[in-house]
Design an enzyme around this catalytic site. Structure first.
Site, mmCIF file in Angstrom:
data_model
loop_
_atom_site.group_PDB
_atom_site.id
_atom_site.type_symbol
_atom_site.label_atom_id
_atom_site.label_comp_id
_atom_site.label_asym_id
_atom_site.label_seq_id
_atom_site.Cartn_x
_atom_site.Cartn_y
_atom_site.Cartn_z
ATOM 1 N N ASP A 264 50.010 -21.667 61.508
ATOM 2 C CA ASP A 264 50.536 -22.030 60.185
ATOM 3 C C ASP A 264 51.720 -21.114 59.887
ATOM 4 O O ASP A 264 51.693 -19.932 60.248
ATOM 5 C CB ASP A 264 49.442 -21.834 59.127
ATOM 6 C CG ASP A 264 49.678 -22.672 57.873
ATOM 7 O OD1 ASP A 264 48.868 -23.583 57.606
ATOM 8 O OD2 ASP A 264 50.671 -22.412 57.156
ATOM 9 N N LEU B 101 52.545 -20.485 56.827
ATOM 10 C CA LEU B 101 52.187 -19.959 55.494
ATOM 11 C C LEU B 101 53.242 -20.281 54.439
ATOM 12 O O LEU B 101 53.323 -19.627 53.412
ATOM 13 C CB LEU B 101 51.896 -18.448 55.538
ATOM 14 C CG LEU B 101 50.719 -18.041 56.424
ATOM 15 C CD1 LEU B 101 50.490 -16.524 56.339
ATOM 16 C CD2 LEU B 101 49.437 -18.772 56.038
ATOM 17 N N TYR C 15 58.325 -39.926 53.746
ATOM 18 C CA TYR C 15 57.099 -39.284 54.228
ATOM 19 C C TYR C 15 56.331 -40.230 55.156
ATOM 20 O O TYR C 15 55.997 -39.880 56.293
ATOM 21 C CB TYR C 15 56.222 -38.878 53.030
ATOM 22 C CG TYR C 15 54.817 -38.509 53.416
ATOM 23 C CD1 TYR C 15 54.566 -37.484 54.317
ATOM 24 C CD2 TYR C 15 53.721 -39.207 52.896
ATOM 25 C CE1 TYR C 15 53.270 -37.161 54.689
ATOM 26 C CE2 TYR C 15 52.428 -38.882 53.266
ATOM 27 C CZ TYR C 15 52.214 -37.865 54.162
ATOM 28 O OH TYR C 15 50.932 -37.554 54.533
ATOM 29 N N LYS D 112 55.565 -40.083 59.434
ATOM 30 C CA LYS D 112 54.276 -40.181 60.132
ATOM 31 C C LYS D 112 54.280 -41.359 61.105
ATOM 32 O O LYS D 112 53.689 -41.294 62.184
ATOM 33 C CB LYS D 112 53.138 -40.327 59.116
ATOM 34 C CG LYS D 112 52.931 -39.098 58.257
ATOM 35 C CD LYS D 112 52.309 -37.937 59.042
ATOM 36 C CE LYS D 112 52.102 -36.727 58.160
ATOM 37 N NZ LYS D 112 51.342 -35.651 58.766
ATOM 38 N N PHE E 103 43.737 -41.996 53.096
ATOM 39 C CA PHE E 103 44.184 -42.462 51.808
ATOM 40 C C PHE E 103 44.230 -41.232 50.898
ATOM 41 O O PHE E 103 44.897 -40.284 51.255
ATOM 42 C CB PHE E 103 43.323 -43.661 51.394
ATOM 43 C CG PHE E 103 43.760 -44.915 52.174
ATOM 44 C CD1 PHE E 103 43.855 -44.880 53.573
ATOM 45 C CD2 PHE E 103 44.181 -46.056 51.544
ATOM 46 C CE1 PHE E 103 44.322 -45.979 54.310
ATOM 47 C CE2 PHE E 103 44.643 -47.164 52.269
ATOM 48 C CZ PHE E 103 44.709 -47.118 53.640
ATOM 49 N N LEU F 90 46.919 -35.879 41.573
ATOM 50 C CA LEU F 90 46.304 -36.285 40.311
ATOM 51 C C LEU F 90 45.063 -35.458 39.957
ATOM 52 O O LEU F 90 44.982 -34.916 38.847
ATOM 53 C CB LEU F 90 45.953 -37.781 40.376
ATOM 54 C CG LEU F 90 45.281 -38.333 39.126
ATOM 55 C CD1 LEU F 90 46.222 -38.258 37.930
ATOM 56 C CD2 LEU F 90 44.830 -39.766 39.358
ATOM 57 N N PHE G 57 51.668 -41.930 35.635
ATOM 58 C CA PHE G 57 52.929 -42.481 36.128
ATOM 59 C C PHE G 57 52.878 -44.010 36.149
ATOM 60 O O PHE G 57 52.627 -44.626 37.174
ATOM 61 C CB PHE G 57 53.226 -41.954 37.540
ATOM 62 C CG PHE G 57 53.468 -40.463 37.590
ATOM 63 C CD1 PHE G 57 54.059 -39.791 36.534
ATOM 64 C CD2 PHE G 57 53.111 -39.732 38.717
ATOM 65 C CE1 PHE G 57 54.280 -38.425 36.584
ATOM 66 C CE2 PHE G 57 53.337 -38.362 38.785
ATOM 67 C CZ PHE G 57 53.923 -37.702 37.707
ATOM 68 N N ARG H 19 43.835 -46.171 43.754
ATOM 69 C CA ARG H 19 43.817 -45.433 45.025
ATOM 70 C C ARG H 19 42.390 -45.307 45.530
ATOM 71 O O ARG H 19 41.435 -45.347 44.763
ATOM 72 C CB ARG H 19 44.397 -44.016 44.826
ATOM 73 C CG ARG H 19 45.883 -43.988 44.491
ATOM 74 C CD ARG H 19 46.716 -44.330 45.706
ATOM 75 N NE ARG H 19 48.137 -44.321 45.422
ATOM 76 C CZ ARG H 19 48.835 -45.355 44.930
ATOM 77 N NH1 ARG H 19 48.229 -46.487 44.651
ATOM 78 N NH2 ARG H 19 50.128 -45.256 44.738
ATOM 79 N N ASP I 169 55.559 -45.149 44.854
ATOM 80 C CA ASP I 169 54.131 -45.407 44.645
ATOM 81 C C ASP I 169 53.817 -46.900 44.721
ATOM 82 O O ASP I 169 54.230 -47.660 43.841
ATOM 83 C CB ASP I 169 53.715 -44.934 43.239
ATOM 84 C CG ASP I 169 53.170 -43.531 43.230
ATOM 85 O OD1 ASP I 169 52.779 -43.023 44.297
ATOM 86 O OD2 ASP I 169 53.117 -42.933 42.134
HETATM 87 N N1 UDP Z 1 49.611 -39.696 39.365
HETATM 88 C C1 UDP Z 1 49.825 -39.717 37.993
HETATM 89 N N2 UDP Z 1 50.184 -38.546 37.380
HETATM 90 C C2 UDP Z 1 50.322 -37.372 38.050
HETATM 91 C C3 UDP Z 1 50.081 -37.360 39.451
HETATM 92 C C4 UDP Z 1 49.736 -38.552 40.069
HETATM 93 O O1 UDP Z 1 49.715 -40.757 37.347
HETATM 94 O O2 UDP Z 1 50.668 -36.355 37.417
HETATM 95 C C5 UDP Z 1 49.227 -40.954 40.045
HETATM 96 C C6 UDP Z 1 50.190 -41.374 41.153
HETATM 97 O O3 UDP Z 1 51.211 -42.179 40.622
HETATM 98 C C7 UDP Z 1 49.249 -42.143 42.101
HETATM 99 C C8 UDP Z 1 47.885 -41.476 41.888
HETATM 100 O O4 UDP Z 1 47.993 -40.740 40.682
HETATM 101 O O5 UDP Z 1 49.137 -43.485 41.664
HETATM 102 C C9 UDP Z 1 47.549 -40.508 43.013
HETATM 103 O O6 UDP Z 1 48.670 -39.671 43.227
HETATM 104 P P1 UDP Z 1 48.599 -38.373 44.116
HETATM 105 O O7 UDP Z 1 49.926 -37.685 44.001
HETATM 106 O O8 UDP Z 1 47.372 -37.591 43.763
HETATM 107 O O9 UDP Z 1 48.361 -38.907 45.587
HETATM 108 P P2 UDP Z 1 49.220 -39.963 46.476
HETATM 109 O O10 UDP Z 1 48.701 -41.315 46.079
HETATM 110 O O11 UDP Z 1 50.659 -39.760 46.162
HETATM 111 O O12 UDP Z 1 48.864 -39.606 47.849
#
Ligand code: UDP
Length: 327
Positions: A31, A33, A142, A146, A170, A189, A207, A220, A283
């Site tokens: 890592d 870090l 991103y 991958k 996921f 989130l 969001f 999700r 998203d």
């Molecule tokens: N999300 C949100 N507010 C936040 C962070 C995330 O509404 O402050 C939503 C984001 O739009 C997604 C879901 O939560 O629909 C999960 O987002 P996260 O960033 O946790 O994971 P990702 O889906 O990007 O891997």
């Protein structure tokens, strides 16, 4: 087996390293870090502070550990949102770092590789839940990075015989009592919602609430980090028997942003105020995995399939480590 875990000081990598050790494997953690935490590295693991961009240092790792049986590759930039603002971190650095790792891995005779991949490969799912053979349409730089690494693995198998598993997970979430999620800045989130419950933030911003979903917020598939760790170990152990594989990893249940907030309100007893903000670029509306193939081929079964147990485990970690590893 002796496993090199890149990104083993990070959230999923460190928990997987600890689970590997508990299962009787030897672990070398690599890592830089940059985002990882030295406190997260299991004390039983050998640790090398190396950046995958540093080819000389990487050569030194394989020289010092010539008996590595397999690699789990977690180290990378991992944020959809950031990748929409700083694409080259992803389209250049994630790729170059993986290419460096693969180059030295095959030169050292490593035969097994497990890639931490992503649901962000599936921006336009043909069916829900999403099967591993769904058409790949990366949703961001991103996801594209991958996908490129998955393609590198395809060619490294054909040319060098490297066997690989791509685990497209996921929404990794949940924590363990001793190790958990600590990103700075935090963007995910569940930890953000729990920071509100801890009084570290005034509110959570949702969001977008105009998505084509039952309550208008994104849906999700949240999967516990310990279940992900188990999947990595099962996939590594099965490579010789089954050959290269691509699996989607989730619980098969979708939860909306508002359902996450409501569950966290119940678990923490805190009102967790929320405001509705604009959509976050990159998203997709709904992402739910079909994990049928890893369940049937490897016997993988999530131990934390519901939102309550995931958020409860996260709440335990965040309450006992309100500043993550920084205390
Ligand atoms: N999300 C949100 N507010 C936040 C962070 C995330 O509404 O402050 C939503 C984001 O739009 C997604 C879901 O939560 O629909 C999960 O987002 P996260 O960033 O946790 O994971 P990702 O889906 O990007 O891997």
């Amino acid at each position: 087996m002796k496993i090199l875990v890149t990104g083993g000081a990070g959230y999923i990598g460190s928990i997987t390293a600890a689970e590997l050790i508990a299962a009787g494997h030897k672990v070398v953690v690599l890592d830089n870090l940059y985002q990882g935490h030295i406190q997260a590295v299991p004390p039983e693991a050998a640790f090398v502070q190396v950046d995958l961009a540093d080819r000389e240092a990487l050569a030194g790792v394989f020289a010092a550990h010539p008996d590595i049986d397999g690699i789990m590759h977690f180290a990378s930039y991992t944020l959809v949102g950031e990748s929409m603002e700083r694409p080259l971190l992803y389209l250049r650095d994630n790729l170059v770092n993986a290419a460096n790792l693969l180059e030295y891995a095959v030169a050292a005779g490593v035969r097994r590789f497990v890639l931490s991949s992503t649901a962000n490969l599936f921006d336009e799912p043909e069916r829900m839940p999403i099967e591993p053979d769904n058409k790949i349409v990366p949703g961001s730089p991103y996801g594209e990075s991958k996908f490129f690494i998955e393609r590198m693995l395809h060619w490294f198998e054909r040319i060098y015989g490297l066997r690989y598993a791509c685990l497209r997970y996921f929404n990794a979430s949940g924590d363990t009592p001793g190790r958990g999620e600590h990103h700075d800045p935090e963007t995910h989130l569940i930890p953000l919602v729990l920071q509100v419950a801890l009084g570290q933030r005034s509110h959570i911003t949702v969001f977008g609430d105009d998505y084509p979903t039952p309550d208008g917020t994104c849906v999700r598939d949240y999967v516990h980090v310990l279940d992900l760790a188990q999947a990595h170990i099962l996939a590594m152990e099965a490579l010789d028997r089954l050959g290269s594989r691509k699996y989607n990893l989730g619980n098969g249940n979708g939860f909306s942003v508002m359902q996450v907030i409501e569950t966290a309100r119940k678990i923490t007893g805190h009102p967790i105020p929320h405001v509705i903000g604009p959509r976050r670029p990159g998203d997709p509306a709904i992402l739910i995995a079909s994990s049928e193939s890893i369940r049937s081929e490897l016997g993988w079964k999530p131990r934390y399939p519901d939102l309550e147990s995931i958020i409860s485990s996260a709440w335990e970690w965040h309450r006992s480590h309100p500043h993550g590893y920084a205390e």
